[in-house]
Design a protein around this motif. Sequence first.
Motif, PDB file in Angstrom:
ATOM      1  N   THR A 124      47.506  47.376  42.201  1.00 41.17           N
ATOM      2  CA  THR A 124      46.828  46.086  42.317  1.00 41.17           C
ATOM      3  C   THR A 124      47.853  44.960  42.275  1.00 41.17           C
ATOM      4  OG1 THR A 124      46.518  45.888  39.925  1.00 41.17           O
ATOM      5  CG2 THR A 124      44.772  46.985  41.177  1.00 41.17           C
ATOM      6  N   SER A 125      47.461  43.782  42.786  1.00 45.41           N
ATOM      7  CA  SER A 125      48.302  42.586  42.707  1.00 45.41           C
ATOM      8  C   SER A 125      47.388  41.374  42.680  1.00 45.41           C
ATOM      9  CB  SER A 125      49.281  42.509  43.882  1.00 45.41           C
ATOM     10  OG  SER A 125      48.592  42.400  45.113  1.00 45.41           O
ATOM     11  N   THR A 126      47.980  40.188  42.470  1.00 47.27           N
ATOM     12  CA  THR A 126      47.176  38.958  42.360  1.00 47.27           C
ATOM     13  C   THR A 126      47.783  37.839  43.206  1.00 47.27           C
ATOM     14  OG1 THR A 126      48.412  38.411  40.342  1.00 47.27           O
ATOM     15  CG2 THR A 126      46.259  39.495  40.074  1.00 47.27           C
ATOM     16  N   PRO A 127      47.629  37.915  44.538  1.00 45.34           N
ATOM     17  CA  PRO A 127      48.134  36.832  45.391  1.00 45.34           C
ATOM     18  C   PRO A 127      47.204  35.622  45.339  1.00 45.34           C
ATOM     19  CG  PRO A 127      46.988  38.432  46.718  1.00 45.34           C
ATOM     20  CD  PRO A 127      46.999  38.991  45.319  1.00 45.34           C
ATOM     21  N   PRO A 128      47.684  34.455  45.767  1.00 49.68           N
ATOM     22  CA  PRO A 128      46.798  33.287  45.880  1.00 49.68           C
ATOM     23  C   PRO A 128      45.701  33.551  46.912  1.00 49.68           C
ATOM     24  CG  PRO A 128      49.115  32.637  45.967  1.00 49.68           C
ATOM     25  CD  PRO A 128      49.084  34.131  46.084  1.00 49.68           C
ATOM     26  N   LYS A 129      44.528  33.044  46.665  1.00 50.98           N
ATOM     27  CA  LYS A 129      43.424  33.232  47.609  1.00 50.98           C
ATOM     28  C   LYS A 129      43.777  32.718  49.004  1.00 50.98           C
ATOM     29  CE  LYS A 129      39.634  33.000  44.231  1.00 50.98           C
ATOM     30  NZ  LYS A 129      38.420  32.269  43.807  1.00 50.98           N
ATOM     31  N   SER A 130      44.422  31.547  49.055  1.00 50.05           N
ATOM     32  CA  SER A 130      44.750  30.946  50.351  1.00 50.05           C
ATOM     33  C   SER A 130      45.715  31.811  51.153  1.00 50.05           C
ATOM     34  CB  SER A 130      45.359  29.554  50.140  1.00 50.05           C
ATOM     35  OG  SER A 130      46.532  29.638  49.329  1.00 50.05           O
ATOM     36  N   ALA A 131      46.525  32.636  50.462  1.00 53.46           N
ATOM     37  CA  ALA A 131      47.532  33.449  51.159  1.00 53.46           C
ATOM     38  C   ALA A 131      46.909  34.609  51.922  1.00 53.46           C
ATOM     39  CB  ALA A 131      48.560  33.971  50.160  1.00 53.46           C
ATOM     40  N   ILE A 132      45.695  34.987  51.532  1.00 54.94           N
ATOM     41  CA  ILE A 132      45.065  36.122  52.216  1.00 54.94           C
ATOM     42  C   ILE A 132      43.774  35.683  52.929  1.00 54.94           C
ATOM     43  CG2 ILE A 132      46.065  37.846  50.685  1.00 54.94           C
ATOM     44  CD1 ILE A 132      43.436  37.947  49.182  1.00 54.94           C
ATOM     45  N   GLY A 133      43.699  34.385  53.218  1.00 58.79           N
ATOM     46  CA  GLY A 133      42.601  33.875  54.040  1.00 58.79           C
ATOM     47  C   GLY A 133      41.296  33.667  53.331  1.00 58.79           C
ATOM     48  N   MET A 134      41.330  33.494  52.014  1.00 54.02           N
ATOM     49  CA  MET A 134      40.097  33.260  51.265  1.00 54.02           C
ATOM     50  C   MET A 134      39.980  31.776  50.901  1.00 54.02           C
ATOM     51  SD  MET A 134      39.984  36.572  48.691  1.00 54.02           S
ATOM     52  CE  MET A 134      38.355  36.095  48.064  1.00 54.02           C
ATOM     53  N   ASP A 135      38.761  31.314  50.760  1.00 52.33           N
ATOM     54  CA  ASP A 135      38.514  29.934  50.344  1.00 52.33           C
ATOM     55  C   ASP A 135      38.720  29.795  48.834  1.00 52.33           C
ATOM     56  OD1 ASP A 135      37.841  29.260  52.948  1.00 52.33           O
ATOM     57  OD2 ASP A 135      35.705  29.763  52.626  1.00 52.33           O
ATOM     58  N   GLY A 136      39.024  28.596  48.413  1.00 51.89           N
ATOM     59  CA  GLY A 136      39.163  28.334  46.997  1.00 51.89           C
ATOM     60  C   GLY A 136      40.605  28.328  46.543  1.00 51.89           C
ATOM     61  N   LYS A 137      40.773  27.934  45.295  1.00 55.31           N
ATOM     62  CA  LYS A 137      42.113  27.867  44.723  1.00 55.31           C
ATOM     63  C   LYS A 137      42.302  28.995  43.711  1.00 55.31           C
ATOM     64  CE  LYS A 137      42.414  22.815  45.166  1.00 55.31           C
ATOM     65  NZ  LYS A 137      42.642  21.534  44.442  1.00 55.31           N
ATOM     66  N   GLY A 138      43.573  29.141  43.304  1.00 55.30           N
ATOM     67  CA  GLY A 138      43.882  30.145  42.299  1.00 55.30           C
ATOM     68  C   GLY A 138      44.175  31.502  42.905  1.00 55.30           C
ATOM     69  N   ASP A 139      44.467  32.462  42.028  1.00 54.95           N
ATOM     70  CA  ASP A 139      44.808  33.821  42.447  1.00 54.95           C
ATOM     71  C   ASP A 139      43.564  34.699  42.451  1.00 54.95           C
ATOM     72  OD1 ASP A 139      47.402  32.922  42.510  1.00 54.95           O
ATOM     73  OD2 ASP A 139      47.918  33.733  40.525  1.00 54.95           O
ATOM     74  N   VAL A 140      43.711  35.829  43.145  1.00 49.56           N
ATOM     75  CA  VAL A 140      42.615  36.790  43.198  1.00 49.56           C
ATOM     76  C   VAL A 140      43.191  38.194  43.046  1.00 49.56           C
ATOM     77  CG1 VAL A 140      42.730  36.936  45.724  1.00 49.56           C
ATOM     78  CG2 VAL A 140      40.633  37.623  44.526  1.00 49.56           C
ATOM     79  N   ARG A 141      42.478  39.018  42.360  1.00 50.13           N
ATOM     80  CA  ARG A 141      42.919  40.399  42.156  1.00 50.13           C
ATOM     81  C   ARG A 141      42.557  41.237  43.379  1.00 50.13           C
ATOM     82  NH1 ARG A 141      41.055  45.325  40.027  1.00 50.13           N
ATOM     83  NH2 ARG A 141      42.601  46.447  38.743  1.00 50.13           N
ATOM     84  N   VAL A 142      43.559  41.908  43.939  1.00 50.78           N
ATOM     85  CA  VAL A 142      43.320  42.765  45.105  1.00 50.78           C
ATOM     86  C   VAL A 142      43.845  44.168  44.827  1.00 50.78           C
ATOM     87  CG1 VAL A 142      43.402  40.865  46.767  1.00 50.78           C
ATOM     88  CG2 VAL A 142      45.498  42.101  46.203  1.00 50.78           C
ATOM     89  N   GLU A 143      43.257  45.115  45.520  1.00 50.26           N
ATOM     90  CA  GLU A 143      43.698  46.505  45.444  1.00 50.26           C
ATOM     91  C   GLU A 143      44.456  46.856  46.717  1.00 50.26           C
ATOM     92  OE1 GLU A 143      40.008  48.528  45.030  1.00 50.26           O
ATOM     93  OE2 GLU A 143      39.939  48.304  42.843  1.00 50.26           O
ATOM     94  N   HIS A 144      45.549  47.583  46.546  1.00 52.09           N
ATOM     95  CA  HIS A 144      46.329  48.041  47.690  1.00 52.09           C
ATOM     96  C   HIS A 144      45.862  49.447  48.076  1.00 52.09           C
ATOM     97  CE1 HIS A 144      49.766  45.011  47.677  1.00 52.09           C
ATOM     98  NE2 HIS A 144      48.990  44.633  46.694  1.00 52.09           N
ATOM     99  N   TRP A 145      45.464  49.580  49.338  1.00 51.48           N
ATOM    100  CA  TRP A 145      45.004  50.869  49.850  1.00 51.48           C
ATOM    101  C   TRP A 145      45.977  51.339  50.932  1.00 51.48           C
ATOM    102  CZ3 TRP A 145      40.753  53.876  48.503  1.00 51.48           C
ATOM    103  CH2 TRP A 145      39.952  53.342  47.476  1.00 51.48           C
TER     104      TRP A 145
END
Length: 303
Positions: A187-208
Amino acid sequence: MGRISTLVLIGFGAFFVTLAPLLKFWAADQLTYAPANHFLISRLEAEDARYFSVQDLKVLTADLDIVVTTRGDVKEADGDRVVWDEAMVVNDVTNERSQVDFTERRSAFDRYTGLAVDCCGNSVENEPVEMEGQIYKFPFDVRKTTYKVFNPVARKAYDARFVREDTVDGLPVYVFEQTVPPTRTRTSTPPKSAIGMDGKGDVRVEHWYDGTTTFWVEPVTGSPVRQEVRRHEVMKTEDGVERSPAFVADAKMTEDTVAKLVQNAENAKTQIDLLRTVIPLVLLIIGVVLLATGAVLSRRPSR
């Protein structure tokens, strides 16, 4: 020739005849193994790869230079066991970025069979991993069947099935293909804007990760002489939606690396052929000649 000399001939003849099958069926296998002091630098190239750049916080497209350094830990070698350490560095040639990815791996395995051994701090990315299957090499005298091969990205062994015969730089080889199904790796926590999501702050993502690795293996030595890796790694949010590529590349060994591996395999194959075939045959012929000569001389009447 005296009786003592005749007995000496017969004795040496019997010794050589006995030694020939011993060398062929036992000693040869004991003298052919993966070395404890192994050292190799190999390179792979991937054109038009895509990876998520932590520095730029976006996905970059680039040609990659992948350098893999493998070194044996001689102090940890014991009996049938050897331990090799590996460091893989990925460099972005297009954007002139070095070390855009770096991974480490420590593996213990049986020097004769190539199978994993559970000891000595086996790890990937300095995290303990229970390894199984083939590590780095296939067994000597490879068969046209399916082998389990450890995959360091998925951190698990998957089937590598025989698909065909081939040649690499004139060397006959067996080709095996391993397919890894979609597997959650980290898992990692990139900024939402870096992966095309709306809003501010980081988001938890899973690497598949899923991918296919193809091995070209010299069957006598079990040594891979060519390798191609298709790696498809994406980031998904916890709702299962794919948000961004993480590392997508088709990497192939360079021709220089392949030539070096082919030369190493040819040298090892020649040594094995000498131990298994040429030397035992010569010993057998010498032994038979000595026995026959001794038998003929023993029948002659003494002067």
